[in-house]
Design a protein around this motif. Structure first.
Motif, short mmCIF file in Angstrom:
data_model
loop_
_atom_site.label_atom_id
_atom_site.label_comp_id
_atom_site.label_asym_id
_atom_site.label_seq_id
_atom_site.Cartn_x
_atom_site.Cartn_y
_atom_site.Cartn_z
N LEU B 350 0.88 -1.17 0.00
CA LEU B 350 0.00 0.00 0.00
C LEU B 350 0.91 1.21 0.00
N GLY B 351 0.83 1.97 -1.09
CA GLY B 351 1.73 3.11 -1.21
C GLY B 351 3.17 2.64 -1.14
N GLN B 352 3.92 3.16 -0.17
CA GLN B 352 5.32 2.82 -0.06
C GLN B 352 5.56 1.66 0.89
N ARG B 353 4.46 1.20 1.52
CA ARG B 353 4.66 0.28 2.63
C ARG B 353 4.20 -1.12 2.29
N ASP B 354 4.97 -2.10 2.74
CA ASP B 354 4.56 -3.48 2.54
C ASP B 354 3.86 -3.99 3.79
N GLY B 434 -3.41 2.66 6.07
CA GLY B 434 -2.76 1.43 6.54
C GLY B 434 -3.44 0.85 7.78
N GLU B 435 -4.04 1.72 8.57
CA GLU B 435 -4.72 1.24 9.78
C GLU B 435 -5.93 0.40 9.44
N THR B 436 -6.55 0.72 8.28
CA THR B 436 -7.69 -0.09 7.85
C THR B 436 -7.24 -1.52 7.55
N LEU B 437 -6.03 -1.64 6.98
CA LEU B 437 -5.52 -2.97 6.66
C LEU B 437 -5.28 -3.77 7.94
#
Lengths: 369, 601
Positions: B350-354, B434-437
């Motif tokens: 997601l975006g820059q983050r795995d 990311g918190e939704t993930l």
């Protein structure tokens, strides 16, 4: 010796009032002798005994009435001295009951010389006053006071403060009745109130306690104040019509102490209420009024003084006892005539009434010599 | 012709007129005084007379006893002796307190304090308890010296006794002496009474306590009783039959094996709770007799919090068990179909983050059933991303997460299903995508209790009814709502749970019992975001407080009965290997599976 015409002069009012008071007393004593236990009602023996003593008293009264009171003048001194000897006998060989040495064991019964002394002081006082002209001056007053103080000193030692007080009060009342000179009156009016506080130091601790308790009963509700508080509760809870005969809870359940003797009036007040208590009060006042009439109508001064002595004998007891029961006087062990249980006291009461009737009956008799 | 009629004598204050005046004074004084006492103050004195002769005493009502579902006694009443003082009959109170101090060894000051507090509440003729629960030897000793100490009394009061000590502490709770506040708030309570302080003893206090009676005695001056009458009869407290099965409770306790955690076993169709275990526990009997200060401090300072009733009072991230709800929402909303697949390479970017899947090698092609069976994180990252945080929260609240269950236990916690508004209010920060993930796989801010999880699983298998869990036997099931999903979706979820147990690679295979239909879902809830240095380590190598919580939610069916078992081991490590055997042991007992121990449910 006994003139049959005297029967017509019997003071029926006094006799009737005495009979009513005695019967009211017996009835009240029946209630005061009753204890309610879990198993039912129980009767103490006081009620029967009082009836017996009443019979004895009646005989004594009759005997006293039969002899012309004027003969008493001549026996007044010997009688007085006999009483002093008996009191001395009590000091030497008296019988001690409940820590008080008041009785002489005569084998068949216990004699309480104090009761006889009351009569002796009364008669001797009346006799001495008869001889004294006008109001009492210092010397006369001293003589008469001595007649009371000597036996009173013995009685106080027994100790029996109530009776000693009774003796002095009878005599004091007679002195007031006779009257004192204005100089004596003025001095006494100042000295007696001043001296009174000093009397405090002559009292026993328990007597001091009683006076302190009288001033503040709540101070020690389970100890010395208990009598005063319970007595007022008994009287006050009676209300106007009372709780009814044998229905007084304060007395039946023994919350009221000394209910057959010193606090018998409280039993009456609880069961017969304001109405009954007022009737009894009116009876007592009528009784005293009858004695007052006799002091006025007496044939001679001796008779008048005798009757006055009897008046004060009853007056002080009624005042002090009912005053104590109603919580307006300190607790002093003085019974209420006719209402409280007491053998010797009953006999003396009847004897005193005999004296008054004796005087009353002979108010129209001409002097024989 | 009287003696006083001569002219030089007449005077007012001597002679017969004096007597007349005295009689009139006598009459007036006493007449007024009698009026004052008997009429003016009559009511006052009548009250005093009444007070004199009546005494009242309390007739104690025994507290209702508590039984388990098979009728075994769990809490009963035994007589206990207390040293009491009747102030009215005690002439020397300080001396008597001295003696009590010598007998009991309690400090004199403490007794004085107890006495001062009590005297305000206990009438002067009633027994005032000074020292409760004295041993029998002391009773004998005091009885032997009774006549030397008037006013001293041995009072008999019913005492609560819990037969199974720590096993049921968190269900039953305990009773203990009512404190100042409770006495003030409840006029029915008397000094020395015990009241429920925890558990069902607290929650069902009204029902258990009963009503005291009043007896009135007529007494005489020495206190002898002449007659008595019952003003009001005592009413016994109602007995309580709990849905708890003591044997199952014991099995569950044993299975937890002294680890901190919870076990909840529930009848899915009635909501009846069959076992409710919270470890560590405590002995409720100690509170009944008055817990010592040292012991109390020890309980409070224990890092494992033995007083915490974990199934209802502790909240944890649900971890992967939350996927049951998120997956159902996916199907229900049509975002996914059972056949739709996602490719799991082991991570989701997601975006820059795995965002990693727990299986670093990846699950490959994952459909709905496989997503639950193998608990694929990537599937739920993608699904969560599509659903959005509000939809997930809305749905999970309807499933009962983050909503109190209303069981008969005190201080139940709510949990939390986060929303962006909630986060902004709480932290003043925006919600990150990311918190939704994280939320989709049950991590992050989301918090639930083991009992909420049990209620949800029960609804999955009982036809969609959200039932209020209850500790009472034979109550009419209390339906709190319907699961927000169609029967078809529900069936897909339940079947996936069965597959998780039955099929190869299923994460809950440890629950597999041949011939029985059992479903399960594991969960591993992160306590903190795992720090890198712990990432490659085994559970036992990580410090206790950083270890993950292990979840297992499961159900089993036998003879038409459906049971839900939720086990939760705090800092237990992995759902399957740590919480799994606990749930397995309880299921065995419930479904009658013969085990080595030979236990049967």
């Amino acid at each position: 010796m006994f003139d049959r015409r005297l029967v017509f002069h019997i003071n029926w009012g006094l006799l009737t009032l005495t009979a009513i008071l005695f019967l009211v007393g017996v009835m009240n004593l029946y209630s005061a002798s009753t204890l309610r236990m879990a198993s039912g009602l129980e009767l103490d023996a006081y009620f029967n005994k009082q009836l017996l003593w009443g019979g004895v008293g009646l005989c004594v009264m009759t005997a006293v009435v039969l002899v012309d009171y004027r003969h008493l003048k001549s026996v007044s001194w010997p009688f007085f001295i006999l009483c002093l000897l008996l009191l001395l006998g009590v000091v030497v060989a008296g019988k001690t009951i409940y820590g008080a040495k008041r009785w002489l064991d005569l084998g068949f019964f216990n004699l309480q010389p104090t009761e006889l002394t009351k009569i002796a002081v009364l008669i001797l006082g009346a006799r001495l006053m008869t001889r004294m002209e006008g109001r009492l001056g210092w010397v006369s007053l001293g003589k008469i006071l001595l007649v009371g103080l000597v036996p009173a000193a013995f009685v106080v030692k027994q100790p029996d403060l109530g009776s000693a007080l009774n003796i002095l009060l009878i005599l004091g009342g007679m002195i007031l009745f006779k009257g004192v000179t204005s100089s004596v009156f003025k001095v006494l009016a100042v000295v007696i109130p001043v001296m009174l506080p000093f009397g405090w130091f002559f009292l026993h601790d328990y007597q001091k306690q009683r006076i302190l308790t009288f001033l503040d009963p709540g101070n020690d509700p389970l100890g010395a104040g208990y009598h005063i508080i319970q007595s007022q509760i008994a009287i006050g809870s009676g209300g106007f019509w009372g709780k009814g005969f044998l229905e007084g809870t304060q007395s039946q359940l023994r919350f009221l102490p000394e209910k057959h003797t010193d606090f018998a009036f409280a039993v009456f007040g609880e069961e017969w209420g304001f109405f009954g208590a007022m009737v009894l009060l009116i009876l007592f006042c009528s009784f005293l009024y009858q004695v007052y009439i006799v002091t006025m109508e007496a044939k001679d001064d001796f008779g008048s003084y005798l009757a006055a002595g009897v008046f004060f004998y009853f007056f002080w007891q009624i005042l002090i006892n009912i005053g104590m029961v109603l919580g307006i006087m300190p607790v002093v062990g003085i019974p209420l005539p006719f209402i409280s249980y007491g053998g010797s006291a009953s006999v003396v009461n009847f004897c005193m009434i005999g004296l008054v009737m004796n005087v009353a009956m002979r108010r129209f008799v001409f002097k024989k010599g | 012709m009287g003696a006083f009629n001569t002219p030089e004598r007449p005077q007012v204050f001597s002679g017969p007129p004096l007597l007349l005046v005295l009689v009139v004074i006598l009459f007036c004084i006493f007449g007024i005084r009698l009026w004052y006492l008997q009429i003016y103050k009559h009511d006052f004195y009548l009250g005093r007379a009444q007070e004199n002769r009546t005494r009242q005493s309390t007739m104690f009502s025994p507290r209702g006893i508590i039984r388990d579902r098979t009728g075994l006694l769990l809490a009963e009443n035994t007589p206990a002796y207390a040293l009491a003082l009747v102030r009215e009959d005690c002439p020397d109170i300080p001396g008597t307190l001295d003696q009590i101090s010598r007998w009991t060894g309690q400090p004199r000051d403490d007794l004085q304090k107890a006495f001062e507090i009590g005297r305000k509440r206990v009438k002067h003729f009633d027994e005032q308890v000074i020292v409760p629960n004295i041993p029998f030897e002391l009773v004998a000793l005091v009885e032997a010296h009774r006549q030397d100490w008037p006013g001293l009394a041995i009072a008999v009061r019913p005492k609560r006794s819990y037969a199974y000590d720590e096993t049921l502490a968190h269900v039953l709770g305990y009773v203990a002496r009512a404190n100042e506040e409770e006495l003030n708030n409840d006029p029915d309570l008397q000094l020395g009474d015990n009241v429920g302080k925890q558990g069902v003893e607290l929650m069902l206090e009204r029902m258990l306590r009963g009503t005291k009676g009043l007896e009135e005695f007529e007494v005489d001056a020495s206190g002898r009783v002449l007659s008595s009458r019952v003003v009001s009869s005592p009413v016994m407290g109602e007995d309580l039959d709990l849905s708890i099965s003591l044997s199952l409770q014991e099995v569950a306790t044993k299975a937890l094996n002294d680890r901190a955690g919870s076990v909840v076993a529930m009848d899915a169709d009635t909501g009846e709770v069959l076992a409710l275990v919270s470890l560590p526990s405590y002995d409720p009997n100690e509170f009944v007799v008055g817990i010592s200060h040292a012991k109390w401090k020890e309980l409070l300072d224990d890092p494992l919090h033995p007083l915490q009733n974990r199934p209802v009072q502790s909240t944890y991230p649900p971890g992967s068990i939350f996927k049951l709800a998120v997956g159902a929402l996916g199907l229900e909303s049509g975002t996914v179909t059972p056949a739709k697949t996602v490719f799991c390479s082991g991570k989701y970017t997601l975006g820059q983050r795995d965002f990693r899947c727990w299986n670093k090698g990846g699950h490959g092609v994952v459909d709905f059933k496989k997503s639950l069976r193998e608990s694929c994180d990537v599937y739920y990252y993608q699904l969560g991303e599509q659903l959005g945080v509000e939809a997930i929260s809305d749905f999970s609240v309807k499933c009962g997460f983050g909503v109190r269950t209303g069981i008969e236990l005190p201080h139940e916690r709510t949990g939390n299903m986060p929303t962006p508004e909630w986060k902004f209010k709480r932290f003043g920060e925006k919600w990150q995508r990311g918190e939704t993930l994280n939320y989709s796989i049950g991590q992050g801010f989301t918090l639930t209790t083991p009992l909420q999880a049990a209620r949800f699983v029960a609804a999955l298998v009982n036809g969609g009814k959200i039932l209020r869990p209850t500790l009472l036997l034979s109550e009419e099931p209390d339906v709190q709502g319907e699961l927000p999903m169609s029967p078809a979706v529900r069936k897909l979820v339940v079947d996936a749970m069965v597959a998780t147990v039955e099929e190869e690679r299923g994460t809950a295979r440890i629950l597999r019992r041949p011939g029985l239909r059992i479903g399960g879902k594991t969960g591993t809830a992160q306590v903190v975001k795992l720090m890198d240095k712990y990432e490659k380590k085994k559970t036992h190598e990580i410090p206790y407080k950083y270890r993950d919580h292990a979840w297992m939610v499961s159900f089993g069916e036998k003879d038409g009965k459906r049971f839900v078992v939720v086990s939760m081991v705090e800092h237990g490590g992995h759902g399957s290997s740590d919480a799994g055997p606990v749930a397995g042991a309880v299921l065995d007992a419930l479904l009658g599976v013969q085990t080595e121990g030979g236990q049967e449910g």
